[in-house]
Design a protein around this motif. Structure first.
Motif, PDB file in Angstrom:
ATOM      1  N   TYR A 152       0.870  -1.165   0.000  1.00 31.06           N
ATOM      2  CA  TYR A 152       0.000   0.000   0.000  1.00 31.06           C
ATOM      3  C   TYR A 152       0.903   1.209   0.000  1.00 31.06           C
ATOM      4  O   TYR A 152       1.679   1.409   0.914  1.00 31.06           O
ATOM      5  CB  TYR A 152      -0.892   0.002   1.240  1.00 31.06           C
ATOM      6  CG  TYR A 152      -1.947   1.075   1.218  1.00 31.06           C
ATOM      7  CD1 TYR A 152      -3.172   0.840   0.607  1.00 31.06           C
ATOM      8  CD2 TYR A 152      -1.717   2.313   1.797  1.00 31.06           C
ATOM      9  CE1 TYR A 152      -4.146   1.811   0.594  1.00 31.06           C
ATOM     10  CE2 TYR A 152      -2.685   3.287   1.775  1.00 31.06           C
ATOM     11  CZ  TYR A 152      -3.901   3.028   1.173  1.00 31.06           C
ATOM     12  OH  TYR A 152      -4.860   4.000   1.162  1.00 31.06           O
ATOM     13  N   ILE A 153       0.841   2.010  -1.053  1.00 33.49           N
ATOM     14  CA  ILE A 153       1.703   3.173  -1.183  1.00 33.49           C
ATOM     15  C   ILE A 153       0.896   4.410  -0.858  1.00 33.49           C
ATOM     16  O   ILE A 153      -0.133   4.685  -1.470  1.00 33.49           O
ATOM     17  CB  ILE A 153       2.279   3.288  -2.605  1.00 33.49           C
ATOM     18  CG1 ILE A 153       2.973   1.987  -2.995  1.00 33.49           C
ATOM     19  CG2 ILE A 153       3.227   4.460  -2.713  1.00 33.49           C
ATOM     20  CD1 ILE A 153       4.148   1.619  -2.138  1.00 33.49           C
ATOM     21  N   GLU A 188       5.446   2.440   2.319  1.00 29.80           N
ATOM     22  CA  GLU A 188       5.011   1.066   2.111  1.00 29.80           C
ATOM     23  C   GLU A 188       4.347   0.532   3.378  1.00 29.80           C
ATOM     24  O   GLU A 188       4.939   0.520   4.448  1.00 29.80           O
ATOM     25  CB  GLU A 188       6.191   0.172   1.724  1.00 29.80           C
ATOM     26  CG  GLU A 188       6.712   0.444   0.324  1.00 29.80           C
ATOM     27  CD  GLU A 188       7.670  -0.626  -0.152  1.00 29.80           C
ATOM     28  OE1 GLU A 188       7.951  -1.556   0.628  1.00 29.80           O
ATOM     29  OE2 GLU A 188       8.125  -0.539  -1.295  1.00 29.80           O
ATOM     30  N   VAL A 189       3.104   0.104   3.220  1.00 32.62           N
ATOM     31  CA  VAL A 189       2.321  -0.463   4.320  1.00 32.62           C
ATOM     32  C   VAL A 189       1.688  -1.749   3.810  1.00 32.62           C
ATOM     33  O   VAL A 189       0.891  -1.718   2.879  1.00 32.62           O
ATOM     34  CB  VAL A 189       1.230   0.521   4.796  1.00 32.62           C
ATOM     35  CG1 VAL A 189       0.378  -0.120   5.873  1.00 32.62           C
ATOM     36  CG2 VAL A 189       1.861   1.808   5.313  1.00 32.62           C
ATOM     37  N   SER A 211       5.665   3.857   8.046  1.00 30.66           N
ATOM     38  CA  SER A 211       5.930   2.721   7.161  1.00 30.66           C
ATOM     39  C   SER A 211       6.236   1.434   7.919  1.00 30.66           C
ATOM     40  O   SER A 211       6.610   1.451   9.092  1.00 30.66           O
ATOM     41  CB  SER A 211       7.114   3.045   6.244  1.00 30.66           C
ATOM     42  OG  SER A 211       8.318   3.081   6.996  1.00 30.66           O
ATOM     43  N   ASP A 212       6.093   0.320   7.186  1.00 31.06           N
ATOM     44  CA  ASP A 212       6.496  -0.980   7.723  1.00 31.06           C
ATOM     45  C   ASP A 212       7.964  -0.973   8.138  1.00 31.06           C
ATOM     46  O   ASP A 212       8.345  -1.576   9.135  1.00 31.06           O
ATOM     47  CB  ASP A 212       6.291  -2.076   6.669  1.00 31.06           C
ATOM     48  CG  ASP A 212       4.827  -2.446   6.488  1.00 31.06           C
ATOM     49  OD1 ASP A 212       3.976  -1.909   7.224  1.00 31.06           O
ATOM     50  OD2 ASP A 212       4.536  -3.272   5.609  1.00 31.06           O
ATOM     51  N   GLN A 213       8.789  -0.287   7.342  1.00 33.74           N
ATOM     52  CA  GLN A 213      10.227  -0.271   7.625  1.00 33.74           C
ATOM     53  C   GLN A 213      10.508   0.329   8.995  1.00 33.74           C
ATOM     54  O   GLN A 213      11.311  -0.203   9.768  1.00 33.74           O
ATOM     55  CB  GLN A 213      10.967   0.529   6.550  1.00 33.74           C
ATOM     56  CG  GLN A 213      12.475   0.592   6.763  1.00 33.74           C
ATOM     57  CD  GLN A 213      13.184   1.404   5.693  1.00 33.74           C
ATOM     58  OE1 GLN A 213      12.548   1.987   4.820  1.00 33.74           O
ATOM     59  NE2 GLN A 213      14.498   1.439   5.759  1.00 33.74           N
ATOM     60  N   ALA A 214       9.838   1.436   9.326  1.00 35.12           N
ATOM     61  CA  ALA A 214      10.058   2.078  10.616  1.00 35.12           C
ATOM     62  C   ALA A 214       9.584   1.176  11.758  1.00 35.12           C
ATOM     63  O   ALA A 214      10.256   1.058  12.791  1.00 35.12           O
ATOM     64  CB  ALA A 214       9.323   3.417  10.669  1.00 35.12           C
ATOM     65  N   ILE A 215       8.446   0.514  11.564  1.00 38.29           N
ATOM     66  CA  ILE A 215       7.918  -0.370  12.604  1.00 38.29           C
ATOM     67  C   ILE A 215       8.868  -1.550  12.837  1.00 38.29           C
ATOM     68  O   ILE A 215       9.162  -1.926  13.976  1.00 38.29           O
ATOM     69  CB  ILE A 215       6.513  -0.871  12.222  1.00 38.29           C
ATOM     70  CG1 ILE A 215       5.547   0.309  12.056  1.00 38.29           C
ATOM     71  CG2 ILE A 215       5.990  -1.860  13.257  1.00 38.29           C
ATOM     72  CD1 ILE A 215       5.432   1.218  13.244  1.00 38.29           C
ATOM     73  N   ALA A 273      11.985  -0.583  14.699  1.00 36.88           N
ATOM     74  CA  ALA A 273      11.741  -0.399  16.131  1.00 36.88           C
ATOM     75  C   ALA A 273      11.591  -1.717  16.872  1.00 36.88           C
ATOM     76  O   ALA A 273      11.565  -1.742  18.109  1.00 36.88           O
ATOM     77  CB  ALA A 273      10.487   0.456  16.331  1.00 36.88           C
ATOM     78  N   GLY A 274      11.474  -2.839  16.135  1.00 36.36           N
ATOM     79  CA  GLY A 274      11.420  -4.150  16.768  1.00 36.36           C
ATOM     80  C   GLY A 274      10.027  -4.754  16.862  1.00 36.36           C
ATOM     81  O   GLY A 274       9.811  -5.697  17.627  1.00 36.36           O
ATOM     82  N   TYR A 275       9.100  -4.239  16.039  1.00 39.31           N
ATOM     83  CA  TYR A 275       7.722  -4.733  16.087  1.00 39.31           C
ATOM     84  C   TYR A 275       7.321  -5.292  14.724  1.00 39.31           C
ATOM     85  O   TYR A 275       7.950  -5.016  13.701  1.00 39.31           O
ATOM     86  CB  TYR A 275       6.778  -3.609  16.532  1.00 39.31           C
ATOM     87  CG  TYR A 275       7.093  -3.119  17.917  1.00 39.31           C
ATOM     88  CD1 TYR A 275       6.452  -3.643  19.031  1.00 39.31           C
ATOM     89  CD2 TYR A 275       8.089  -2.166  18.128  1.00 39.31           C
ATOM     90  CE1 TYR A 275       6.773  -3.213  20.314  1.00 39.31           C
ATOM     91  CE2 TYR A 275       8.420  -1.732  19.403  1.00 39.31           C
ATOM     92  CZ  TYR A 275       7.763  -2.259  20.486  1.00 39.31           C
ATOM     93  OH  TYR A 275       8.096  -1.839  21.752  1.00 39.31           O
ATOM     94  N   ASN A 276       6.261  -6.073  14.720  1.00 34.46           N
ATOM     95  CA  ASN A 276       5.818  -6.741  13.500  1.00 34.46           C
ATOM     96  C   ASN A 276       4.804  -5.865  12.765  1.00 34.46           C
ATOM     97  O   ASN A 276       3.681  -5.690  13.253  1.00 34.46           O
ATOM     98  CB  ASN A 276       5.192  -8.090  13.861  1.00 34.46           C
ATOM     99  CG  ASN A 276       4.836  -8.912  12.638  1.00 34.46           C
ATOM    100  OD1 ASN A 276       4.732  -8.392  11.525  1.00 34.46           O
ATOM    101  ND2 ASN A 276       4.638 -10.199  12.820  1.00 34.46           N
TER     102      ASN A 276
END
Length: 199
Positions: free
Chosen positions: A7-8, A38-39, A66-70, A73-76
């Motif tokens: 998802y952009i 990106e999500v 974004s997914d990358q930031a999450i 940070a150590g989360y899914n």
């Protein structure tokens, strides 16, 4: 909650430029900046907010972080789930994420990250928590001066000036399941999420 491949999110900063335009923006243009986020898991839109003397919350971490930031940070990021609080006069809009670890042969949720944008200010959040007898400490993340406080033994929150009035970043962990402490990583997590905000 529905799932999709990618998802952009096209966010616009400064001048108007359409994500759907046939003409791509000049790569070196100072007047037009497009954020591509990106999500992998999409959630429902934020709920409507009642009219009040406050500006409504416009920044939605569910679509803007974004997914990358999450993951960093150590989360899914695949556990992305909407969590909002909308009341008369104020709102918190955002999403929550799980930290998954292997525990005695099982993949379990051992902690959480909740990111919300709110139309209440950092000072208001400070006063509320000081009024509830919590210890509130000043903090700074890349020039944003905010506060950090603990809610119970294993939950910590950092509130920073954000795209709306404030951005709240809450982390927690379950000591019975993991040696990893969310509160010990509060500053690092805040730095990662702050870096993902629009500049």
């Amino acid at each position: 909650m529905t799932r999709s491949g990618k998802y952009i999110v096209c966010g616009l900063v400064l001048l108007v430029s359409a994500c759907g335009s046939d003409e791509p923006p000049a790569p070196d243009s100072d007047s037009t900046r497009i954020r591509s986020i990106e999500v992998s898991v999409t959630v429902s839109p934020a709920p409507s907010q009642p009219s009040s003397n406050r500006a409504p919350v416009k920044f939605d971490p569910c679509f803007e972080i974004s997914d990358q930031a999450i993951s960093q940070a150590g989360y899914n990021p695949e556990t992305r789930e909407r969590i909002d609080q909308v009341h008369e006069g104020w709102a918190f809009i955002g999403c929550t994420f799980e930290r998954i670890e292997s525990v005695r042969g099982q993949r379990l949720n051992v902690g959480g990250l909740t990111i919300t944008s709110t139309n209440t200010s950092v000072d208001e959040i400070r006063k509320k928590n000081e009024g509830e007898q919590r210890t509130v400490q000043d903090t700074e993340v890349d020039g944003r001066r905010g506060i950090t406080y603990r809610v119970g033994g294993e939950t910590c929150v950092t509130a920073l000036p954000g795209p709306d009035a404030a951005l709240s970043i809450m982390v927690d962990s379950t000591a019975a399941l993991t040696e990893w402490s969310a509160c010990e990583h509060m500053q690092q997590t805040a730095e990662i999420i702050e870096a993902a905000l629009p500049k």
